[in-house]
Scaffold this active site. Structure first.
Site, PDB file in Angstrom:
ATOM      1  N   CYS A   1      10.802   1.115   3.594  1.00  0.00           N
ATOM      2  CA  CYS A   1      10.322  -0.061   2.860  1.00  0.00           C
ATOM      3  C   CYS A   1      11.424  -0.795   2.113  1.00  0.00           C
ATOM      4  O   CYS A   1      11.409  -2.024   2.045  1.00  0.00           O
ATOM      5  CB  CYS A   1       9.165   0.332   1.958  1.00  0.00           C
TER       6      CYS A   1
ATOM      7  N   LYS B   1       0.635  -4.170  -0.008  1.00  0.00           N
ATOM      8  CA  LYS B   1       0.962  -4.316   1.417  1.00  0.00           C
ATOM      9  C   LYS B   1       0.381  -3.152   2.214  1.00  0.00           C
ATOM     10  O   LYS B   1       0.113  -2.086   1.650  1.00  0.00           O
ATOM     11  CB  LYS B   1       2.475  -4.372   1.611  1.00  0.00           C
TER      12      LYS B   1
ATOM     13  N   ASP C   1       7.545   0.504  -4.011  1.00  0.00           N
ATOM     14  CA  ASP C   1       6.703   1.680  -3.715  1.00  0.00           C
ATOM     15  C   ASP C   1       7.009   2.920  -4.564  1.00  0.00           C
ATOM     16  O   ASP C   1       7.160   4.022  -4.010  1.00  0.00           O
ATOM     17  CB  ASP C   1       6.799   2.024  -2.219  1.00  0.00           C
TER      18      ASP C   1
HETATM   19  C1  VGL Z   1       6.893   3.836   3.480  1.00  0.00           C
HETATM   20  C2  VGL Z   1       6.537   5.115   5.332  1.00  0.00           C
HETATM   21  C3  VGL Z   1       5.235   4.706   5.400  1.00  0.00           C
HETATM   22  C4  VGL Z   1       7.838   3.392   2.420  1.00  0.00           C
HETATM   23  C5  VGL Z   1       5.595   3.403   3.526  1.00  0.00           C
HETATM   24  O1  VGL Z   1       7.397   3.033   1.306  1.00  0.00           O
HETATM   25  O2  VGL Z   1       9.069   3.394   2.681  1.00  0.00           O
HETATM   26  N1  VGL Z   1       7.368   4.688   4.390  1.00  0.00           N
HETATM   27  N2  VGL Z   1       4.777   3.851   4.488  1.00  0.00           N
END
Ligand code: VGL
Ligand code: ZN
Length: 213
Positions: free
Chosen positions: A156, A111, A10
């Site tokens: 994540c 995702k 991410d």
């Molecule tokens: C994430 C919160 C919500 C992450 C993704 O990438 O850690 N955290 N969505």
């Protein structure tokens, strides 16, 4: 390096400085990621990246659930932190950070597309029902070891690492390539401890870059 892949979690604008859900020191993370990308590229190993990829009506967004950002509620029968709107499909916030060497990424895993359930792990939705395709991809390439870094350490990255270990992969977590949300100040430290307790090896990027095999 044989049977090894790099997994970048991410590294998107919304989790970086100026983004909707920015962590601190995201620039350092991008820098570390680029050095490892270069290293894995030189060793001709797969470079895989996950993307949080939500529809605009995703129910983890406080705004869509009539809840308050940062508080905890329930979504589909499981505990859920309510988030600001982030990583909406095809938005600028969902793009990779502009300085990331994304031209060298060989595979992208998406995702979080199901509005009814969050997906912290790059392998499964939070209910472990739906698989993203990452495990199948890694199996098809005979990957046994993953070097993982990214954002956010306490969400994540943590759940990706725990799933990887449970699926039988050896995992190295690059600590200086991770930063967390830290709703509680020590959330990232606790996440690192938990990953280590489950069998992950915590490493520094310098050590990885020096190990030339
Ligand atoms: C994430 C919160 C919500 C992450 C993704 O990438 O850690 N955290 N969505
Ligand atoms: Zn998300």
């Amino acid at each position: 390096m044989k049977n090894s892949a790099l997994l970048l979690v991410d590294l998107q604008n919304d989790f970086c400085t100026g983004g909707a859900l920015a962590v601190k020191e995201s620039d350092t993370v991008i820098d570390t990621a680029n050095r490892l990308i270069d290293y894995f590229q030189r060793h001709q190993r797969p470079i895989i990246a996950s993307k949080d990829w939500h529809p605009a009506d995703h129910l983890s967004f406080a705004k869509n659930s009539g809840t308050v950002v940062g508080e905890i509620g329930q979504l589909n029968g499981r505990p859920q932190v309510w988030w600001p709107v982030h990583c909406v499909q095809n938005s600028h916030g969902a793009d990779f950070h502009p300085l990331l060497r994304d031209d060298l990424i060989s595979h992208i895993i998406y995702k979080g597309q199901n509005r009814l359930i969050d997906s912290y792990s790059a392998f499964f939705d939070n209910d472990h029902e739906y698989q993203t395709g990452l495990h199948t991809l890694l199996q098809s390439m005979q990957i046994e070891h993953l070097t993982i870094l990214g954002i956010a350490t306490d969400y994540c990255v943590k759940f990706t690492v725990l799933d990887a270990l449970q699926l039988g992969y050896q995992v190295s977590v690059v600590m200086d390539g991770c930063r967390g949300v830290n709703i509680q100040p020590d959330d990232s430290q606790l996440a690192f401890n938990q990953m280590q307790q489950h069998g992950a090896v915590l490493v520094d990027s310098v050590t990885v870059l020096k190990s030339d095999k």
